[in-house]
Design a protein around this motif. Structure first.
Motif, PDB file in Angstrom:
ATOM      1  N   THR A 201     -46.133  69.631  59.552  1.00 26.47           N
ATOM      2  CA  THR A 201     -45.903  68.407  58.432  1.00 26.47           C
ATOM      3  C   THR A 201     -46.961  68.319  57.129  1.00 26.47           C
ATOM      4  O   THR A 201     -46.369  67.812  56.366  1.00 26.47           O
ATOM      5  CB  THR A 201     -46.052  66.871  59.587  1.00 26.47           C
ATOM      6  OG1 THR A 201     -46.922  67.344  60.111  1.00 26.47           O
ATOM      7  CG2 THR A 201     -44.802  66.691  60.571  1.00 26.47           C
TER       8      THR A 201
ATOM      9  N   LYS B 232     -45.387  68.729  53.258  1.00 29.58           N
ATOM     10  CA  LYS B 232     -45.541  67.219  52.548  1.00 29.58           C
ATOM     11  C   LYS B 232     -45.899  68.893  51.426  1.00 29.58           C
ATOM     12  O   LYS B 232     -46.380  68.406  50.178  1.00 29.58           O
ATOM     13  CB  LYS B 232     -46.516  66.676  52.665  1.00 29.58           C
ATOM     14  CG  LYS B 232     -46.872  65.875  51.700  1.00 29.58           C
ATOM     15  CD  LYS B 232     -48.064  64.728  52.344  1.00 29.58           C
ATOM     16  CE  LYS B 232     -48.418  63.286  51.019  1.00 29.58           C
ATOM     17  NZ  LYS B 232     -46.809  63.312  49.544  1.00 29.58           N
ATOM     18  N   THR B 233     -46.879  69.386  51.687  1.00 22.67           N
ATOM     19  CA  THR B 233     -47.383  70.479  50.634  1.00 22.67           C
ATOM     20  C   THR B 233     -46.810  71.002  50.225  1.00 22.67           C
ATOM     21  O   THR B 233     -46.278  71.576  48.958  1.00 22.67           O
ATOM     22  CB  THR B 233     -48.647  70.852  51.568  1.00 22.67           C
ATOM     23  OG1 THR B 233     -50.060  70.420  51.815  1.00 22.67           O
ATOM     24  CG2 THR B 233     -49.089  72.066  49.717  1.00 22.67           C
TER      25      THR B 233
ATOM     26  N   ALA C  37     -43.602  70.456  49.542  1.00 21.71           N
ATOM     27  CA  ALA C  37     -42.459  69.628  48.838  1.00 21.71           C
ATOM     28  C   ALA C  37     -43.215  68.707  47.171  1.00 21.71           C
ATOM     29  O   ALA C  37     -42.696  68.786  46.118  1.00 21.71           O
ATOM     30  CB  ALA C  37     -42.168  68.179  49.831  1.00 21.71           C
ATOM     31  N   ASP C  38     -44.413  68.703  47.209  1.00 15.14           N
ATOM     32  CA  ASP C  38     -45.146  68.290  46.189  1.00 15.14           C
ATOM     33  C   ASP C  38     -45.358  69.640  45.372  1.00 15.14           C
ATOM     34  O   ASP C  38     -44.973  69.525  44.012  1.00 15.14           O
ATOM     35  CB  ASP C  38     -47.245  68.312  46.854  1.00 15.14           C
ATOM     36  CG  ASP C  38     -46.715  66.662  47.731  1.00 15.14           C
ATOM     37  OD1 ASP C  38     -45.415  65.997  48.114  1.00 15.14           O
ATOM     38  OD2 ASP C  38     -47.587  66.462  48.015  1.00 15.14           O
TER      39      ASP C  38
ATOM     40  N   ILE D 210     -35.173  66.047  51.547  1.00 18.78           N
ATOM     41  CA  ILE D 210     -36.595  65.455  51.526  1.00 18.78           C
ATOM     42  C   ILE D 210     -36.236  64.431  51.480  1.00 18.78           C
ATOM     43  O   ILE D 210     -36.797  64.016  49.920  1.00 18.78           O
ATOM     44  CB  ILE D 210     -37.764  66.354  52.323  1.00 18.78           C
ATOM     45  CG1 ILE D 210     -37.922  67.447  52.685  1.00 18.78           C
ATOM     46  CG2 ILE D 210     -39.151  65.765  52.094  1.00 18.78           C
ATOM     47  CD1 ILE D 210     -38.904  68.460  52.655  1.00 18.78           C
TER      48      ILE D 210
ATOM     49  N   THR E 148     -42.345  61.732  52.871  1.00 19.70           N
ATOM     50  CA  THR E 148     -43.480  62.272  53.362  1.00 19.70           C
ATOM     51  C   THR E 148     -45.100  62.046  53.352  1.00 19.70           C
ATOM     52  O   THR E 148     -45.056  60.837  52.531  1.00 19.70           O
ATOM     53  CB  THR E 148     -44.026  64.199  53.262  1.00 19.70           C
ATOM     54  OG1 THR E 148     -44.077  63.999  51.751  1.00 19.70           O
ATOM     55  CG2 THR E 148     -42.453  64.763  53.385  1.00 19.70           C
ATOM     56  N   ARG E 149     -45.758  61.829  54.414  1.00 16.11           N
ATOM     57  CA  ARG E 149     -46.673  60.479  54.901  1.00 16.11           C
ATOM     58  C   ARG E 149     -47.459  61.433  55.489  1.00 16.11           C
ATOM     59  O   ARG E 149     -47.347  62.122  56.863  1.00 16.11           O
ATOM     60  CB  ARG E 149     -45.922  59.365  55.320  1.00 16.11           C
ATOM     61  CG  ARG E 149     -47.488  58.981  55.625  1.00 16.11           C
ATOM     62  CD  ARG E 149     -47.196  57.029  55.880  1.00 16.11           C
ATOM     63  NE  ARG E 149     -46.864  55.743  54.489  1.00 16.11           N
ATOM     64  CZ  ARG E 149     -46.456  55.146  55.069  1.00 16.11           C
ATOM     65  NH1 ARG E 149     -46.956  54.728  55.905  1.00 16.11           N
ATOM     66  NH2 ARG E 149     -45.823  54.012  53.836  1.00 16.11           N
ATOM     67  N   LEU E 150     -49.147  61.451  55.822  1.00 17.68           N
ATOM     68  CA  LEU E 150     -49.997  62.356  56.027  1.00 17.68           C
ATOM     69  C   LEU E 150     -50.884  60.942  56.037  1.00 17.68           C
ATOM     70  O   LEU E 150     -51.427  60.116  55.658  1.00 17.68           O
ATOM     71  CB  LEU E 150     -50.142  63.282  55.388  1.00 17.68           C
ATOM     72  CG  LEU E 150     -49.323  63.873  54.988  1.00 17.68           C
ATOM     73  CD1 LEU E 150     -49.822  65.355  54.232  1.00 17.68           C
ATOM     74  CD2 LEU E 150     -48.584  65.173  55.740  1.00 17.68           C
TER      75      LEU E 150
ATOM     76  N   HIS F  20     -43.503  53.184  57.173  1.00 17.04           N
ATOM     77  CA  HIS F  20     -42.705  54.213  56.440  1.00 17.04           C
ATOM     78  C   HIS F  20     -41.337  54.512  56.680  1.00 17.04           C
ATOM     79  O   HIS F  20     -40.479  54.121  54.946  1.00 17.04           O
ATOM     80  CB  HIS F  20     -42.821  56.239  56.654  1.00 17.04           C
ATOM     81  CG  HIS F  20     -42.817  57.197  55.376  1.00 17.04           C
ATOM     82  ND1 HIS F  20     -43.047  58.610  55.875  1.00 17.04           N
ATOM     83  CD2 HIS F  20     -42.763  57.778  54.276  1.00 17.04           C
ATOM     84  CE1 HIS F  20     -42.916  59.348  55.036  1.00 17.04           C
ATOM     85  NE2 HIS F  20     -42.492  58.770  54.231  1.00 17.04           N
TER      86      HIS F  20
ATOM     87  N   GLY G  56     -48.195  63.305  60.670  1.00 12.92           N
ATOM     88  CA  GLY G  56     -47.129  64.200  59.422  1.00 12.92           C
ATOM     89  C   GLY G  56     -45.630  63.324  59.696  1.00 12.92           C
ATOM     90  O   GLY G  56     -45.296  63.420  60.461  1.00 12.92           O
TER      91      GLY G  56
ATOM     92  N   VAL H  21     -41.524  62.898  58.198  1.00 13.78           N
ATOM     93  CA  VAL H  21     -41.022  64.002  57.080  1.00 13.78           C
ATOM     94  C   VAL H  21     -40.139  63.728  57.799  1.00 13.78           C
ATOM     95  O   VAL H  21     -38.983  63.877  58.277  1.00 13.78           O
ATOM     96  CB  VAL H  21     -40.790  65.091  57.390  1.00 13.78           C
ATOM     97  CG1 VAL H  21     -39.944  66.230  55.929  1.00 13.78           C
ATOM     98  CG2 VAL H  21     -42.699  65.689  57.196  1.00 13.78           C
TER      99      VAL H  21
END
Length: 382
Positions: free
Chosen positions: A160, A164-165, A167-168, A223, A226-228, A290, A375, A377
């Protein structure tokens, strides 16, 4: 802002598997020998006798019934209790890279586009075979991908964090598509002589292609967010690294104190009850918060693809999130067949059980593990 799409997934499953009954037979034989070798100390009360394991204990504690592994014979050998994975030369593709490439090729085939459109490779896994060169770069070369690659390690949450990485990267316009892989040889860092954890892990590799919505074709998953989260804890730990060397039994080894306990902190160790108590509320609250931020009604989520650590943890998180006892189709469980595969678990669940969605319906990919790390998503069928 450009949004990211999960365009395709892939899965590599080893050919060999071990049932609970087979694992228990090997462990109990080993434990009997250890008890016999230490009978005097046990009689004096200096050490405690090792308790036998059982298939019933394993399934009740975890929900696991079997696991896929790269080397069955070494694990089930009572004189060894360690997988026999032969080190390859520097000129050969490494074991973990080979696994990742197989999963990646399946994802690329499903995607249906040339690898020239992939700009980055992320290898997100709980353990790497070496400090450098990066496994991701080896995988990148094997697949003929240009651009760049690097490794990520956030234990069981690595996938996850990788999503996120990716998606960023898409949102920033750095690349148009990212390959994220999760090769896990979990059997190599598991202590098969520890009754409380000898059954937990299996081996596998997963792959995900994350693409820009500007170039994505029909289908796939948007997506939505996303949150971590990380919170330091020693309750799940592995102290092996380049600053130390753990002695492992040779092919001719017999049970010794070193194998039984002298180097156990260089393998997977956990305080299971503490982990359960800490992680379940942390992850449940994170998901609900989230979802609220994204305007998603948790009870309306069609499916949860949670990290496959423990069936009891997954069941409780599912109840807290959905506000009811989830059905088997809502809270996917694959750990009965695959066991805990660390970062790959939630991706296996997603890969194997993403059918039955109508466009617009939502689901959640979520992981949690050592760190602590977690994480979320949220995804929507396109």
């Amino acid at each position: 802002m450009t949004t990211a799409v999960i365009a395709a997934t892939g899965l590599f499953t080893p050919e060999q598997s071990i049932s609970n009954a087979e694992l228990v037979e090997a462990y109990n034989t080993w434990a009997e020998r250890w008890n016999a070798a230490h009978a005097g100390q046990i009689a004096e009360g200096d050490v405690a006798a090792l308790t036998p394991s059982s298939a019933e204990f394993i399934e009740k504690a975890s929900g696991i019934k079997s696991r896929f592994v790269l080397d069955k014979a070494g694990i089930l050998d009572p004189d060894r209790m360690v997988p026999r994975l032969v080190e390859r030369s520097n000129e050969e593709l490494s074991i973990m890279a080979e696994m990742a490439v197989k999963a990646a090729r399946q994802a690329i085939e499903a995607w249906g586009k040339p690898v020239s459109e992939i700009g980055a490779v992320l290898c997100a896994a709980s353990n790497m075979p070496r400090p450098y060169p990066a496994l991701a770069v080896e995988i990148q070369q094997a697949l003929g991908i240009e651009g760049f690659g690097f490794d990520m390690n956030v234990a069981c949450s690595s996938a996850t964090f990788g999503l996120k990485t990716a998606a960023d990267f898409i949102a920033s316009g750095s690349v148009k598509a990212v390959l994220m892989v999760n090769p896990e040889v979990c059997s190599a860092h598991l202590n098969f002589t520890d009754r409380d954890s000898h059954f937990i892990f299996g081996d596998v590799a997963t792959a995900v292609i994350v693409e820009s919505s500007d170039t994505a074709g029909p289908g796939g998953w948007d997506i939505l967010g996303t949150r971590l989260k990380t919170v330091f804890s020693n309750n799940i730990r592995n102290n092996f690294g380049f600053l130390n060397r753990a002695e492992r039994p040779s092919d001719s080894a017999t049970p010794t104190d070193d194998v039984a306990g002298g180097a156990t902190d260089k393998l997977f160790v956990q305080q299971g009850r503490k982990v359960f108590r800490d992680v379940v509320p942390m992850v449940s609250d994170m998901i609900l918060d989230h979802a609220g931020e994204l305007g998603i009604e948790p009870a309306a989520l069609k499916r949860l693809w949670l990290h496959q650590a423990n069936i009891n943890m997954n069941a409780m998180i599912g109840r807290k999130v959905l506000g009811r006892d989830p059905s088997e189709d809502e809270n996917i469980i694959i750990l009965d067949e695959y066991a805990n595969t660390s970062s790959a678990g939630s991706i296996i669940a997603f890969h194997l059980h993403q059918d039955g969605f109508a466009p617009g319906e939502t689901g959640l990919i979520c992981s949690f593990g050592a760190g602590y790390s977690a994480g979320t998503v949220f995804v929507r069928k396109r």
